[in-house]
Motif scaffolding. Structure first.
Motif, PDB file in Angstrom:
ATOM      1  N   GLY A 213    -144.680  27.908  34.608  1.00 12.25           N
ATOM      2  CA  GLY A 213    -145.987  27.433  35.031  1.00 12.25           C
ATOM      3  C   GLY A 213    -146.273  26.035  34.543  1.00 12.25           C
ATOM      4  O   GLY A 213    -145.375  25.268  34.185  1.00 12.25           O
ATOM      5  N   PHE A 217    -152.485  25.033  32.929  1.00 12.27           N
ATOM      6  CA  PHE A 217    -152.896  26.418  33.090  1.00 12.27           C
ATOM      7  C   PHE A 217    -152.267  27.308  32.017  1.00 12.27           C
ATOM      8  O   PHE A 217    -152.020  28.492  32.236  1.00 12.27           O
ATOM      9  CB  PHE A 217    -152.537  26.938  34.477  1.00 12.27           C
ATOM     10  N   ASP A 222    -149.238  27.771  39.576  1.00 10.82           N
ATOM     11  CA  ASP A 222    -150.186  27.580  40.676  1.00 10.82           C
ATOM     12  C   ASP A 222    -149.337  27.308  41.911  1.00 10.82           C
ATOM     13  O   ASP A 222    -149.117  26.171  42.297  1.00 10.82           O
ATOM     14  CB  ASP A 222    -151.125  26.419  40.372  1.00 10.82           C
ATOM     15  N   SER A 223    -148.829  28.392  42.516  1.00  7.03           N
ATOM     16  CA  SER A 223    -147.825  28.279  43.567  1.00  7.03           C
ATOM     17  C   SER A 223    -148.296  27.454  44.755  1.00  7.03           C
ATOM     18  O   SER A 223    -147.518  26.716  45.365  1.00  7.03           O
ATOM     19  CB  SER A 223    -147.402  29.676  44.047  1.00  7.03           C
ATOM     20  N   ASP A 226    -153.505  24.669  44.581  1.00  9.22           N
ATOM     21  CA  ASP A 226    -154.922  24.489  44.892  1.00  9.22           C
ATOM     22  C   ASP A 226    -155.787  24.361  43.653  1.00  9.22           C
ATOM     23  O   ASP A 226    -157.023  24.374  43.746  1.00  9.22           O
ATOM     24  CB  ASP A 226    -155.430  25.627  45.778  1.00  9.22           C
ATOM     25  N   ILE A 228    -155.968  26.516  41.218  1.00 12.34           N
ATOM     26  CA  ILE A 228    -156.354  27.827  40.702  1.00 12.34           C
ATOM     27  C   ILE A 228    -155.076  28.555  40.326  1.00 12.34           C
ATOM     28  O   ILE A 228    -154.209  28.758  41.189  1.00 12.34           O
ATOM     29  CB  ILE A 228    -157.136  28.623  41.755  1.00 12.34           C
ATOM     30  N   PRO A 229    -154.904  28.944  39.061  1.00 15.04           N
ATOM     31  CA  PRO A 229    -153.649  29.609  38.667  1.00 15.04           C
ATOM     32  C   PRO A 229    -153.465  30.916  39.428  1.00 15.04           C
ATOM     33  O   PRO A 229    -154.440  31.588  39.787  1.00 15.04           O
ATOM     34  CB  PRO A 229    -153.818  29.845  37.166  1.00 15.04           C
ATOM     35  N   ASP A 230    -152.214  31.260  39.678  1.00 18.40           N
ATOM     36  CA  ASP A 230    -151.899  32.444  40.487  1.00 18.40           C
ATOM     37  C   ASP A 230    -152.581  33.698  39.979  1.00 18.40           C
ATOM     38  O   ASP A 230    -153.019  34.543  40.764  1.00 18.40           O
ATOM     39  CB  ASP A 230    -150.381  32.666  40.521  1.00 18.40           C
ATOM     40  N   ASP A 233    -155.876  33.705  41.403  1.00 18.23           N
ATOM     41  CA  ASP A 233    -155.914  33.298  42.818  1.00 18.23           C
ATOM     42  C   ASP A 233    -155.682  34.514  43.705  1.00 18.23           C
ATOM     43  O   ASP A 233    -154.635  35.164  43.644  1.00 18.23           O
ATOM     44  CB  ASP A 233    -154.819  32.256  43.060  1.00 18.23           C
ATOM     45  N   PRO A 236    -152.353  33.512  46.245  1.00 22.75           N
ATOM     46  CA  PRO A 236    -151.547  32.563  45.469  1.00 22.75           C
ATOM     47  C   PRO A 236    -150.580  31.734  46.292  1.00 22.75           C
ATOM     48  O   PRO A 236    -150.089  30.717  45.807  1.00 22.75           O
ATOM     49  CB  PRO A 236    -150.798  33.478  44.485  1.00 22.75           C
ATOM     50  N   GLY A 246    -159.559  31.031  45.793  1.00 17.77           N
ATOM     51  CA  GLY A 246    -158.257  30.448  46.104  1.00 17.77           C
ATOM     52  C   GLY A 246    -157.729  30.779  47.482  1.00 17.77           C
ATOM     53  O   GLY A 246    -156.592  30.455  47.791  1.00 17.77           O
TER      54      GLY A 246
END
Length: 456
Positions: A213, A217, A222-223, A226, A228-230, A233, A236, A246
């Motif tokens: 990561g 975060f 945050d794949s 955006d 917002i961490p997965d 999210d 994601p 997200g």
């Protein structure tokens, strides 16, 4: 020695740039310490213990990097350390000596009190016990050591180290023993933390230690990029704003795609994101007439009125024939229509004293059937009548048979529904003219058509 000093300083600089771990613990088990040591035997002498402990004039200092150690965290605040140091002595117990060479190898077990003060704080006092071996020129002897020290962690992974170690020689002075204090000042670097996912963030600070990561975060990915961490999210793999957790809102209707039944077409919240173009409360995808308001029971389409009589087809018992609301959309039979039917019925002829219809009456019956077809929800009544000639019973029987004969012809030959035609004979009981003349009796011998609802 000059080159060694440069190498150690370079190592310190590299560690300072690359390591992101904090103080030595189970997540950062290794330390390297680099510094300078001072040797002072005066306060260790039995004749003047601890006197002039801070008198630096008595200290023997080699002005270079003169001590290096390697430590390993053991657990529960304990760590083990192995150190090597070098110095040059120009005085022992304040007495000048001829630059004696000093070497020492020491091992210790240290205990940190940092956990009792502030486990993540910068102040890290410790005590240590151990032993070592010291050489002064050619003479060497073993020592039992006790240490008091302080680490000041001024970055995430680098501390300033101050410590003082009393080294008690197992031999006394007369036997070549050298009891002394060794003071150390230097830099300590903690490293070797575990980074399971290889993202550069050690597991102790990584909230997602098994998934690579980002530092922003705390090691979580945050794949979709955006912001917002997965782990927070809801989508994601698709970029979306925080207001939708997200998830994207492809059609921009204020409803996130996962909650939107029509994610590519702007719609209404009440329709789960689908449009209702005609505003009839049925979303367009389920509306057979999306641009015309209509009830749900008709699949969103307005009801037709094919005959334009003001009665909708759904309520119109005669949807293809204009009628009245009072008659459920069917036309009502007027007096004029009844009169027309009876004009035709006057021409219906029977064989003498029989109920058999003569063939020349068929056209009249066909016309009667055509008129009846125009009033599909009307029940007609066929009446049979006779004059007063003959007995009452005979006349009643004959009138019934003739009325029934006309009904049967309309049902079987002209396909009028059986439940739309009734028949009855009334014999000579309902004359419309006098039975005293031939002309009157002829008028009384008749078949009439009326409405069943008007039947007595």
């Amino acid at each position: 020695m000059k080159h060694l000093s440069r190498l150690l300083l370079a190592s310190l600089f590299i560690f300072g740039l690359t390591n992101t771990v904090s103080a030595q613990d189970e997540n950062n088990p290794w330390t390297v310490s680099i510094g300078t040591n001072a040797v002072d035997s005066y306060p260790a002498n039995e004749d003047h213990k601890f006197q002039e402990f801070f008198n630096v004039d008595n200290w023997n200092i080699l002005p270079s990097v003169s001590r290096i150690s390697v430590g390993r965290y053991v657990g529960a605040g304990f760590s083990a350390e192995l150190a090597g140091s070098i110095n040059r002595l120009d005085n022992i117990d304040k007495q000048p000596v001829d630059d004696l060479t000093y070497y020492a190898i020491d091992g210790a077990v240290n205990y940190s009190f940092r956990q009792f003060i502030n486990e993540e704080g910068w102040f890290d006092p410790f005590l240590g016990v151990g032993g070592g071996y010291t050489w002064v020129d050619e003479e060497g002897n073993g020592t039992v050591n006790g240490t008091l020290g302080f680490n000041f962690w001024f970055t995430d992974n680098i501390a300033f180290n101050l410590q003082s170690t009393y080294k008690h020689s197992l031999d006394d002075k007369n036997e070549g023993g050298f009891r002394h204090f060794q003071h150390v000042a230097g830099i300590k670097i903690a490293f070797g933390g575990t980074d399971t996912d290889g993202d550069g963030i050690y597991d102790d600070e990584d909230e997602c230690p098994e998934t690579p990561g980002l530092a922003e975060f705390n090691g979580c990915p945050d794949s979709d990029g955006d912001g917002i961490p997965d782990k927070e999210d809801a989508c994601p793999d698709q970029a979306g704003p925080a207001e939708f957790n997200g998830c994207p809102d492809t059609d921009g209707d204020g409803i996130a795609d996962p909650d939107d039944d029509c994610p590519t077409v702007a719609g209404l919240e009440s329709m789960n994101g689908c449009p209702d173009s005609d505003g009839d409360g049925i979303k367009d995808g389920d509306d057979n007439c999306p641009n015309e308001a209509g009830p749900r029971e008709n699949d969103g389409c307005p009801y037709e009125d094919r005959d334009n009589d003001g009665v909708l087809d759904k309520d119109d018992q005669c949807p293809d024939v204009a009628g009245t609301k009072a008659n459920n959309g069917c036309p009502e039979v007027t007096v004029e229509i009844i009169n027309e039917l009876n004009e035709y019925s006057k021409t219906i002829l029977f064989d003498l004293n029989k109920a058999t219809i003569r063939t020349e009456s068929y056209d009249a019956l066909e016309s009667i059937a055509e008129i009846m077809d125009e009033y599909p929800n009307t029940v007609f009544h066929i009446e049979g009548h006779t004059d007063s000639s003959g007995s009452d019973s005979y006349n009643l029987k004959l009138s019934k048979e003739r009325a029934a004969s006309v009904r049967d012809y309309l049902v079987n030959k002209e396909n009028i529904d059986t439940d739309r035609v009734t028949s009855e004979g009334y014999g000579e009981t309902r004359p419309i003219a006098t039975n005293k003349t031939e002309a009157g009796r002829q008028k009384n011998r008749r078949v009439e058509v009326s409405l069943e609802k008007n039947r007595d």
